[in-house]
Design an enzyme around this catalytic site. Structure first.
Site, short mmCIF file in Angstrom:
data_model
loop_
_atom_site.label_atom_id
_atom_site.label_comp_id
_atom_site.label_asym_id
_atom_site.label_seq_id
_atom_site.Cartn_x
_atom_site.Cartn_y
_atom_site.Cartn_z
N GLU A 1 0.82 -1.23 0.00
CA GLU A 1 0.00 0.00 0.00
C GLU A 1 0.84 1.27 0.00
OE1 GLU A 1 -2.80 -0.42 3.21
OE2 GLU A 1 -3.64 -2.26 2.39
N ASP B 1 -0.97 -3.82 -3.51
CA ASP B 1 -1.80 -2.64 -3.20
C ASP B 1 -3.28 -2.95 -3.44
OD1 ASP B 1 -2.42 0.06 -2.48
OD2 ASP B 1 -0.49 0.66 -3.32
N GLU C 1 -5.59 -10.76 -1.77
CA GLU C 1 -6.51 -10.57 -0.63
C GLU C 1 -7.97 -10.55 -1.09
OE1 GLU C 1 -5.40 -7.24 1.89
OE2 GLU C 1 -3.26 -7.59 1.56
O1 9MR Z 1 -7.32 -8.49 8.21
C1 9MR Z 1 -6.43 -7.67 8.92
C2 9MR Z 1 -7.09 -7.20 10.21
O2 9MR Z 1 -7.29 -8.30 11.09
C3 9MR Z 1 -6.24 -6.14 10.87
O3 9MR Z 1 -6.95 -5.61 12.00
C4 9MR Z 1 -5.95 -5.04 9.88
C5 9MR Z 1 -5.09 -3.96 10.51
O4 9MR Z 1 -4.68 -3.02 9.60
O5 9MR Z 1 -5.28 -5.58 8.74
C6 9MR Z 1 -6.10 -6.47 8.05
O6 9MR Z 1 -5.43 -6.93 6.89
C7 9MR Z 1 -5.18 -5.94 5.89
C8 9MR Z 1 -3.96 -6.37 5.11
O7 9MR Z 1 -2.89 -6.60 5.99
C9 9MR Z 1 -3.58 -5.33 4.08
N1 9MR Z 1 -4.68 -5.03 3.20
C10 9MR Z 1 -5.94 -4.71 3.85
C11 9MR Z 1 -6.31 -5.84 4.85
C12 9MR Z 1 -7.67 -5.56 5.45
O8 9MR Z 1 -7.65 -4.38 6.21
#
Ligand code: 9MR
Length: 375
Positions: free
Chosen positions: A169, A219, A287
């Protein structure tokens, strides 16, 4: 015969034999894992690997239905949170590899390809990295710490973790380089006029630590916003011209119900043009989920009406058709979902969401059968 029909026959035989053998001794189970269900990984094996983001507790008990589901359904996996910098490196002199070690061992044992998410991000990074006492760390100190983190982590899993989200990101919602502590502190370190320097140094450190690992820039919305896809294209093009070892683009693909396949194709086409510069550049979907609420839309609990499900299933099938085309062109080799099942998705933020191909009881949803039929 369709996958669904075959599996219904198998499920009927399994259920009948269970009734005959367990006769009234109903086992209480939180999840209704079905041994007879078809496997997503198996269905797509000639096209791409299929994976999910999981947590350490999903694989702590080999007798649990989560464990069995994971082994059966997926041939690539990533940790949802426990391989992020704040978890792995909570203090400058302390690493915590326990969960990630067990995860990687589990993958090796089951012949599953582990991914690493993520080495550099503006979120879930420990605050100490950016500080020197009460002041901001200098650019030199921050780069030194970043390289130490990357070298330690990537070296530890060398040869096992096949693909790393080196930077996550880094493009902002405005399509510019994201303003973050990384870009603010490191800035244009080499004085060449761009501020990609922390990204460049991160990729170089990862390459040095494991020359064979696949190094990805990951991203969101680069599959839905052409502006953001173009910005990513320009950033990667610029860095490739400086020999930054970027091997591929990770498309998070947190998509909304109803998202058009034409929009997806347009974005993929923009980023595919990077192959004119680097012919072996790869894509991974890292994702995937389908948000039932639409981004920024007011949330009222969704009702799973036939009409709703038809549109939801269509979003999945439209998306998978595009992904299968990309795989058949030899550019995409992994499709990973962000979560194991509906009940544990990050999208359940106060309203029940149904974004996955597996429901909260660990049953494959109708959409799963429809996408498998495409393969
Ligand atoms: O799924 C993840 C969640 O449990 C966390 O609280 C969060 C914190 O930022 O991150 C989520 O995963 C993210 C991923 O690492 C990067 N892309 C977006 C995902 C969803 O927020």
């Amino acid at each position: 015969m369709k996958i669904r029909t075959l599996s219904k026959i198998a499920a009927f035989i399994t259920a009948a034999s269970l009734i005959m053998t367990s006769c009234g001794s109903k086992q209480e189970s939180q999840y209704a894992y079905e041994d007879s269900a078809p496997s997503l990984a198996e269905a797509f094996k000639d096209h791409f690997r299929v994976g999910a983001a999981i947590n350490s507790w999903d694989i702590s008990d080999p007798n649990s239905n989560q464990y069995k589901t994971i082994v059966k359904q997926f041939n690539t996996l990533v940790m949802e949170n426990e391989s992020k910098p704040d978890h792995l490196h909570p203090a400058e002199d302390r690493y915590d590899f326990d969960a990630f070690d067990k995860f990687v061992d589990f993958c090796v044992e089951h012949d599953i390809t582990p991914r690493g998410h993520c080495l550099v991000w503006h979120s879930q990074v420990p605050g100490w990295m950016f500080k020197d006492g009460n002041k901001d760390a200098s650019a030199e100190l921050l780069l030194e710490r970043m390289k130490e983190h990357i070298t330690t982590v990537v070296t530890r899993y060398k040869g096992k973790v096949k693909s790393w989200d080196v930077c996550n990101e880094v493009i902002g919602d405005d399509g510019q380089l994201r303003f973050s502590d990384w870009s603010r502190i490191v800035g244009d370190y080499d004085g060449d006029g761009d501020k990609y320097d922390f990204i460049e140094e991160a990729f170089r450190a990862a390459r040095e630590a494991d020359p064979d690992a696949r190094l990805m820039i990951n991203d969101y919305s680069i599959e839905s916003s052409t502006d953001k896809a173009i910005r990513m294209y320009n950033a990667v093009k610029q860095m490739l011209s400086e020999d930054v070892p970027i091997d591929g683009i990770g498309f998070q693909m947190h998509i909304g119900k109803g998202q058009s396949p034409e929009g997806l194709k347009e974005c993929f086409d923009i980023l595919k043009r990077l192959r004119d510069i680097k012919p072996d550049l790869v894509f991974e979907v890292t994702e995937l989920d389908v948000n039932c609420y639409g981004w920024g839309q007011e949330k009222k609990d969704v009702e799973l009406t036939d009409e709703f499900l038809e549109e939801f299933n269509k979003t999945y099938t439209d998306t998978y058709k595009v992904l299968l085309e990309l795989a058949d062109e030899g550019i995409l080799d992994s499709v990973i979902m962000w979560g194991l099942h509906d009940g544990v998705s990050w999208l359940n933020d106060g309203h029940q969401n149904y974004p996955m191909l597996i429901d909260k009881d660990l049953k494959l949803k109708e959409a799963a059968y429809e996408v498998m039929d495409l393969a």
